[in-house]
Design a protein around this motif. Structure first.
Motif, short mmCIF file in Angstrom:
data_model
loop_
_atom_site.label_atom_id
_atom_site.label_comp_id
_atom_site.label_asym_id
_atom_site.label_seq_id
_atom_site.Cartn_x
_atom_site.Cartn_y
_atom_site.Cartn_z
N LEU A 51 0.98 -1.31 -0.04
CA LEU A 51 0.05 0.05 -0.01
C LEU A 51 0.91 1.33 0.05
O LEU A 51 0.73 2.16 -0.70
N VAL A 52 1.88 1.27 0.73
CA VAL A 52 2.67 2.20 0.91
C VAL A 52 3.48 2.53 -0.61
O VAL A 52 3.67 3.83 -1.02
N ASP A 53 3.95 1.54 -1.32
CA ASP A 53 4.28 1.64 -2.70
C ASP A 53 3.29 2.15 -3.52
O ASP A 53 3.81 3.08 -4.26
N PHE A 54 2.18 1.90 -3.49
CA PHE A 54 1.04 2.40 -4.43
C PHE A 54 0.79 3.67 -4.09
O PHE A 54 0.56 4.62 -5.17
N LEU A 55 0.93 4.26 -2.81
CA LEU A 55 0.75 5.59 -2.73
C LEU A 55 1.91 6.64 -3.15
O LEU A 55 1.50 7.68 -3.29
N ILE A 56 2.89 6.16 -3.55
CA ILE A 56 3.97 6.95 -4.25
C ILE A 56 4.10 6.18 -5.80
O ILE A 56 4.68 6.95 -6.64
N SER A 57 3.17 5.80 -6.26
CA SER A 57 3.17 5.40 -7.63
C SER A 57 2.71 6.43 -8.47
O SER A 57 1.99 7.29 -7.98
N LYS A 58 2.95 6.41 -9.56
CA LYS A 58 2.63 7.41 -10.65
C LYS A 58 0.90 7.39 -10.68
O LYS A 58 0.50 8.53 -10.76
N LYS A 59 0.46 6.57 -10.85
CA LYS A 59 -1.08 6.58 -10.71
C LYS A 59 -1.75 7.15 -9.47
O LYS A 59 -2.64 7.91 -9.65
N PHE A 60 -1.29 6.93 -8.53
CA PHE A 60 -2.15 7.28 -7.40
C PHE A 60 -1.57 8.89 -7.20
O PHE A 60 -2.36 9.78 -7.00
N GLN A 61 -0.31 9.39 -7.54
CA GLN A 61 0.12 10.59 -7.35
C GLN A 61 -0.58 11.34 -8.36
O GLN A 61 -0.50 12.75 -8.16
N GLU A 62 -0.71 11.16 -9.61
CA GLU A 62 -1.40 11.87 -10.62
C GLU A 62 -3.16 12.00 -10.33
O GLU A 62 -3.59 12.83 -10.66
N ASP A 63 -3.39 10.88 -9.55
CA ASP A 63 -5.04 11.17 -9.23
C ASP A 63 -5.27 11.86 -8.12
O ASP A 63 -6.12 12.62 -7.78
N MET A 64 -4.18 11.94 -7.24
CA MET A 64 -4.28 12.80 -5.92
C MET A 64 -4.64 14.27 -5.88
O MET A 64 -5.46 14.86 -5.05
N PRO A 65 -4.15 15.06 -6.80
CA PRO A 65 -4.38 16.68 -6.85
C PRO A 65 -6.11 17.04 -6.91
O PRO A 65 -6.35 17.79 -6.21
N LEU A 66 -6.64 15.99 -7.72
CA LEU A 66 -8.09 16.52 -7.91
C LEU A 66 -8.95 15.93 -6.94
O LEU A 66 -10.18 16.07 -6.85
N GLN A 67 -8.19 14.86 -6.21
CA GLN A 67 -9.04 14.31 -5.01
C GLN A 67 -8.81 14.84 -3.82
O GLN A 67 -9.93 14.79 -2.69
N MET A 68 -7.50 15.51 -3.61
CA MET A 68 -7.29 15.93 -2.12
C MET A 68 -6.79 17.29 -2.22
O MET A 68 -6.49 18.05 -1.15
N PHE A 69 -6.49 17.91 -3.48
CA PHE A 69 -5.78 19.05 -3.65
C PHE A 69 -4.56 19.49 -3.04
O PHE A 69 -4.61 20.26 -2.27
N VAL A 70 -3.92 18.67 -3.43
CA VAL A 70 -2.19 18.58 -2.99
C VAL A 70 -1.60 18.19 -4.11
O VAL A 70 -2.08 17.91 -5.06
N ASN A 71 -0.26 18.57 -3.92
CA ASN A 71 0.81 18.29 -5.05
C ASN A 71 1.30 16.97 -4.88
O ASN A 71 1.68 16.73 -3.61
N PRO A 72 1.77 16.38 -6.29
CA PRO A 72 2.45 15.19 -5.83
C PRO A 72 3.95 15.44 -5.41
O PRO A 72 4.34 16.39 -5.70
#
Length: 363
Positions: free
Chosen positions: A296-317
Motif C-alpha cells: 500500500l505504501v508503494d501504491f501511494l507513491i506510484s505514478k497512478k496514485f500521485q497523478e490522481d491525488m491533486p483533484l481528489q485531495m487538492f495537494v501536489n505530488p
C-alpha cells in the motif's frame, strides 16, 4: 494540531468512521495444510480528507490481490494521537496524514516500522525528511494568504505578495486568519512568520499585524466560507475581508466548483506568505498485514496514485514522474520559496509558540 489541510476535506469528504473503499476479496488467501492464513485486507488509518478515485484503487487491488479498507479518524492530530495510544497494537497497517509539523513527535514515539518503499527514487529528495525511512513522503501543499481579485481591482490597490506587505497601512483591517491553537492553516501561518522572522522576531511581526487589524476566527471554514469576500461561500455570506489564510490550491478549487465555472480563478495567492506542509505515510509497528502495508505504501507513491491525488485531495505530488492536471497548471501557482521550519524545531517549540501567540494576538 489539525493538520488535515486540504479543501477536499470540506468539499469532498463524505465518509464517517470506517469506510470500506472496496468490498472485493475475502479475509484470507487460499492456504495449504499447515500454512498460516494471510489477510487479503490491508487497512489504512487516515485523517478524514483522504480520498482516491474508485477506479485507481480497484486497479491496485486487482494487481496486488489486497482489499483496501480506510479507517478515517478525524483530523490528523487526533488520528495520530490514537495511534500513539495504541502503539504496538495498531488499528491498521499503514498510517497516512502525519505532516512535518507533527513528524518528530510521531517518530519519537516509535509507532512506525522502517520500510524503504519501491519507487522512492522518484520522490523529490527535498521531501525525504526521515533518512531511516520510517515514513514515506506522499504529498505537499502550501498554506498561503489568498486575495479577492475583484476587490483589489475595484480599489485600484495592488494585492499584497509578502508577509511584510500585510503590515502596511493599505491592508489595514483586510486580513482574516485562523486560530493557530485550533486550526491547521492558522498554525501554518504562524510557522510562516517563524520561518521568515526567526524565533526572536515573529512576536514583533504579530504585534504589528494585530495593530493592522488582523481578524482571528476558529477555523478555515469560517474564515474562507464566511469572512472572505473572494470565495463563493464568502460572497453568499457577505464576507468583507478580501484577504484570508488558505491554500495555494484554493484558486483551482474555486474554478472547479464554480457555477457556472469561471474562465479565470476569482482569487489569487500571495506567494511570499506561504508555509509548506508535507504529508507522510508509514508502516505501523505491529501491523497485522505487514506485506500488504508495504504494498500500500508503494501504491501511494506510484505514478497512478500521485497523478490522481491533486483533484481528489487538492495537494501536489511529491514524485518527479507525476504530472499535474490542467486545472492546477492553468489556475494554480508555483510557490518557489515557501517558508520552512525544521520538524525537530517545531516539535521542540510548537506548544510554546502557540501559547505565546494566543497571549499576544487573541487575549
Amino acid at each position: 494540531m489539525s493538520t488535515t489541510k486540504k479543501i477536499a476535506g470540506a468539499a469532498l469528504a463524505a465518509a464517517l468512521g470506517v469506510t470500506t473503499l472496496s468490498a472485493c476479496g475475502g479475509d484470507a488467501k487460499d492456504k495449504g495444510a499447515g500454512e498460516t492464513p494471510k489477510s487479503k485486507t490491508v487497512t489504512l488509518v487516515s485523517h478524514d480528507s483522504f480520498n482516491v478515485t474508485d477506479t485507481v484503487l480497484k486497479e491496485f487491488e486487482q494487481q496486488s490481490g489486497y482489499t483496501v479498507k480506510v479507517l478515517k479518524s478525524g483530523d490528523a492530530g487526533a488520528a495520530l494521537n490514537q495511534e500513539i495510544l495504541t502503539k504496538g497494537s495498531p488499528r491498521g497497517d499503514v498510517f497516512f496524514g502525519v505532516d512535518n509539523t507533527l513528524l518528530s513527535r510521531a517518530l519519537d514515539k516509535g509507532i512506525f516500522t522502517p520500510y524503504e518503499a519501491k519507487g522512492l527514487a522518484e520522490v523529490k529528495p527535498e521531501y525525504v525528511l526521515d533518512k531511516e525511512h520510517r515514513v514515506t513522503p506522499i504529498d505537499s501543499g502550501d498554506i498561503c494568504v489568498n486575495y479577492d481579485k475583484a476587490y483589489f481591482a475595484d480599489k485600484k490597490i495592488a494585492p499584497p505578495q509578502t508577509l511584510d506587505d500585510l503590515i502596511k497601512p493599505e491592508y489595514k483591517n483586510l486580513l482574516v486568519t485562523e486560530n493557530a491553537a485550533t486550526s491547521s492553516p492558522g498554525l501554518g501561518f504562524l510557522l510562516a512568520s517563524v520561518g521568515k522572522y526567526g524565533e526572536d522576531g515573529w512576536k514583533d511581526y504579530w504585534t504589528k499585524l494585530k495593530a493592522n487589524g488582523v481578524e482571528v476566527v476558529d477555523g478555515w471554514e469560517q474564515a474562507y466560507n464566511e469572512r472572505f469576500s473572494g470565495s463563493a461561500g464568502g460572497k453568499k455570506a457577505k464576507g468583507d475581508r478580501p484577504l484570508v489564510v488558505s491554500y495555494a490550491s484554493s484558486p483551482p478549487v474555486e474554478v472547479l466548483y464554480g457555477e457556472p465555472q469561471p474562465a479565470e480563478a476569482p482569487t489569487g495567492v500571495a506567494t511570499g506568505t506561504c508555509f509548506r506542509q508535507v504529508e507522510f505515510a508509514g508502516l505501523l509497528k505491529g501491523a497485522k498485514n505487514e506485506e500488504g502495508g508495504k504494498a500500500l505504501v508503494d501504491f501511494l507513491i506510484s505514478k497512478k496514485f500521485q497523478e490522481d491525488m491533486p483533484l481528489q485531495m487538492f495537494v501536489n505530488p511529491v514524485t518527479k514522474n507525476a504530472a499535474l492536471p490542467e486545472l492546477f497548471t492553468k489556475h494554480g501557482v508555483v510557490v518557489e520559496k515557501p517558508e520552512n521550519v525544521a520538524p525537530e524545531t517545531i516539535a521542540k517549540n510548537r506548544d510554546q509558540w502557540v501559547s505565546a501567540w494566543t497571549a499576544l494576538v487573541v487575549k
